[in-house]
Design a protein around this motif. Structure first.
Motif, short mmCIF file in Angstrom:
data_model
loop_
_atom_site.label_atom_id
_atom_site.label_comp_id
_atom_site.label_asym_id
_atom_site.label_seq_id
_atom_site.Cartn_x
_atom_site.Cartn_y
_atom_site.Cartn_z
N VAL A 21 0.84 -1.19 0.00
CA VAL A 21 0.00 0.00 0.00
C VAL A 21 0.87 1.24 0.00
O VAL A 21 1.90 1.30 0.68
CB VAL A 21 -0.94 -0.01 1.23
CG1 VAL A 21 -1.76 1.28 1.29
CG2 VAL A 21 -1.86 -1.22 1.18
N CYS A 22 0.48 2.23 -0.77
CA CYS A 22 1.23 3.47 -0.92
C CYS A 22 1.32 4.20 0.43
O CYS A 22 0.31 4.50 1.04
CB CYS A 22 0.53 4.36 -1.94
SG CYS A 22 1.23 6.01 -2.08
N PRO A 23 2.56 4.50 0.90
CA PRO A 23 2.69 5.19 2.19
C PRO A 23 2.30 6.67 2.11
O PRO A 23 2.19 7.32 3.14
CB PRO A 23 4.17 5.01 2.54
CG PRO A 23 4.87 4.74 1.26
CD PRO A 23 3.86 4.11 0.33
N ARG A 24 2.07 7.19 0.90
CA ARG A 24 1.69 8.60 0.80
C ARG A 24 0.18 8.77 0.90
O ARG A 24 -0.31 9.44 1.81
CB ARG A 24 2.19 9.16 -0.53
CG ARG A 24 1.89 10.65 -0.69
CD ARG A 24 2.46 11.10 -2.03
NE ARG A 24 2.12 12.46 -2.34
CZ ARG A 24 1.70 12.84 -3.54
NH1 ARG A 24 1.53 11.95 -4.50
NH2 ARG A 24 1.45 14.10 -3.77
N CYS A 25 -0.57 8.13 0.01
CA CYS A 25 -2.02 8.31 0.05
C CYS A 25 -2.70 7.27 0.93
O CYS A 25 -3.85 7.43 1.32
CB CYS A 25 -2.60 8.28 -1.36
SG CYS A 25 -2.51 6.67 -2.17
N ARG A 26 -2.00 6.18 1.23
CA ARG A 26 -2.48 5.12 2.11
C ARG A 26 -3.74 4.40 1.59
O ARG A 26 -4.43 3.74 2.34
CB ARG A 26 -2.76 5.65 3.54
CG ARG A 26 -1.49 6.08 4.21
CD ARG A 26 -1.68 6.71 5.56
NE ARG A 26 -0.45 7.33 5.98
CZ ARG A 26 0.59 6.67 6.48
NH1 ARG A 26 0.51 5.37 6.65
NH2 ARG A 26 1.70 7.30 6.80
N ARG A 56 5.36 2.38 -7.86
CA ARG A 56 4.61 3.58 -8.18
C ARG A 56 3.13 3.35 -7.85
O ARG A 56 2.57 2.30 -8.18
CB ARG A 56 4.75 3.90 -9.66
CG ARG A 56 4.10 5.22 -10.06
CD ARG A 56 4.20 5.33 -11.56
NE ARG A 56 3.79 6.64 -12.04
CZ ARG A 56 3.03 6.82 -13.11
NH1 ARG A 56 2.58 5.77 -13.79
NH2 ARG A 56 2.72 8.03 -13.51
N CYS A 57 2.55 4.34 -7.19
CA CYS A 57 1.16 4.22 -6.76
C CYS A 57 0.25 4.18 -7.99
O CYS A 57 0.40 4.98 -8.92
CB CYS A 57 0.79 5.39 -5.87
SG CYS A 57 -0.88 5.27 -5.21
N ARG A 58 -0.70 3.23 -7.98
CA ARG A 58 -1.60 3.09 -9.12
C ARG A 58 -2.78 4.05 -9.05
O ARG A 58 -3.51 4.18 -10.04
CB ARG A 58 -2.11 1.65 -9.20
CG ARG A 58 -1.03 0.66 -9.63
CD ARG A 58 -1.64 -0.72 -9.78
NE ARG A 58 -0.63 -1.70 -10.17
CZ ARG A 58 -0.68 -2.98 -9.84
NH1 ARG A 58 -1.69 -3.43 -9.13
NH2 ARG A 58 0.26 -3.81 -10.23
N SER A 61 -4.95 9.77 -8.69
CA SER A 61 -4.78 11.05 -8.01
C SER A 61 -3.44 11.15 -7.27
O SER A 61 -3.11 12.21 -6.74
CB SER A 61 -5.91 11.25 -7.00
OG SER A 61 -5.92 10.16 -6.11
N CYS A 62 -2.67 10.07 -7.24
CA CYS A 62 -1.44 10.06 -6.42
C CYS A 62 -0.20 9.85 -7.31
O CYS A 62 0.59 10.77 -7.49
CB CYS A 62 -1.53 8.96 -5.36
SG CYS A 62 -0.07 8.85 -4.30
N ARG A 63 -0.04 8.64 -7.83
CA ARG A 63 1.08 8.33 -8.72
C ARG A 63 2.46 8.56 -8.08
O ARG A 63 3.46 8.75 -8.79
CB ARG A 63 1.02 9.16 -10.02
CG ARG A 63 -0.20 8.90 -10.87
CD ARG A 63 -0.12 7.53 -11.51
NE ARG A 63 -1.09 7.42 -12.60
CZ ARG A 63 -1.78 6.32 -12.88
NH1 ARG A 63 -1.63 5.25 -12.12
NH2 ARG A 63 -2.62 6.29 -13.88
ZN LIG Z 1 -0.56 6.81 -3.43
#
Ligand SMILES: [Zn+2]
Length: 197
Positions: A21-26, A56-58, A61-63
């Motif tokens: 899981v993306c640590p930025r957008c979670r 890379r976040c899928r 809105s994040c990427r």
């Molecule tokens: Zn993300």
């Protein structure tokens, strides 16, 4: 940056299955996105060259892209987590110069690690006890030690034993890296430490 398994096959399987899981957008999951630069990590048995995978976040809105750092490392440290851990374990047992000689690390570096541990010892102890209780609800709180730094080391020990019992044996300092998002020794960490659900 995301701490992942040291096994490249495990990382590839996790990427393919959408388990990271993306640590930025979670909320978004990471897909593979090439590799990061080569870095050298000093381990107990010599220098190891790593080329961490990147994800890379899928989520559209994040990427965001993230380095997938193997859990043998701590973020921004050139020594392996286990080497740093061994230096921290010997707090109150041997001086920083002697510990440095034994581990092949400059004494001043050991002193710096220990100071960082001491300056956030209460935070570290509370964090690992919280995880220990989440992993094992029947756990008794550990006895108070000689110093806040020793309390922190004791809490790390209790927590990582519980984690190895539950999830399978692995180096305690790999658990430490994963449970602090690689930031055990960072004073002003921009990435918050993961908390149990
Ligand atoms: Zn993300």
């Amino acid at each position: 940056m995301l701490i992942v398994s040291d096994g490249r096959a495990v990382v590839e399987a996790d990427l393919a299955a959408g388990r990271l899981v993306c640590p930025r957008c979670r909320s978004g999951v990471l897909g593979g996105w090439g590799c990061s630069r080569v870095r050298e990590v000093r381990t107990g048995s010599g220098v190891r060259r790593l080329r961490p995978r990147r994800g890379r976040c899928r989520a559209r809105s994040c990427r965001a892209t993230h380095v997938l750092l193997p859990d043998v490392c701590l973020s921004r440290r050139r020594y392996a987590a286990a080497v740093i851990g061994a230096a921290l374990l010997s707090v109150g047992v041997e001086g920083y110069r002697r510990a440095g000689e034994r581990l092949g690390v400059p004494g001043e570096t050991v002193r710096d690690w220990r100071r960082r541990l001491g300056s956030r010892a209460e935070l570290i102890a509370a964090h690992f006890l919280r995880w220990a209780r989440a992993l094992d609800g029947s756990l008794d709180p550990p006895a108070a030690q000689r110093s806040p730094a020793a309390d922190a080391v004791e809490a790390i020990g209790v927590c990582t034993r519980a984690a190895s019992l539950l999830f399978g044996r692995q180096s305690p300092w790999s658990w430490v890296s994963a449970l602090t998002a690689g930031g055990l020794l960072e004073i002003n960490t921009s990435t918050p430490w993961p908390v149990p659900e």
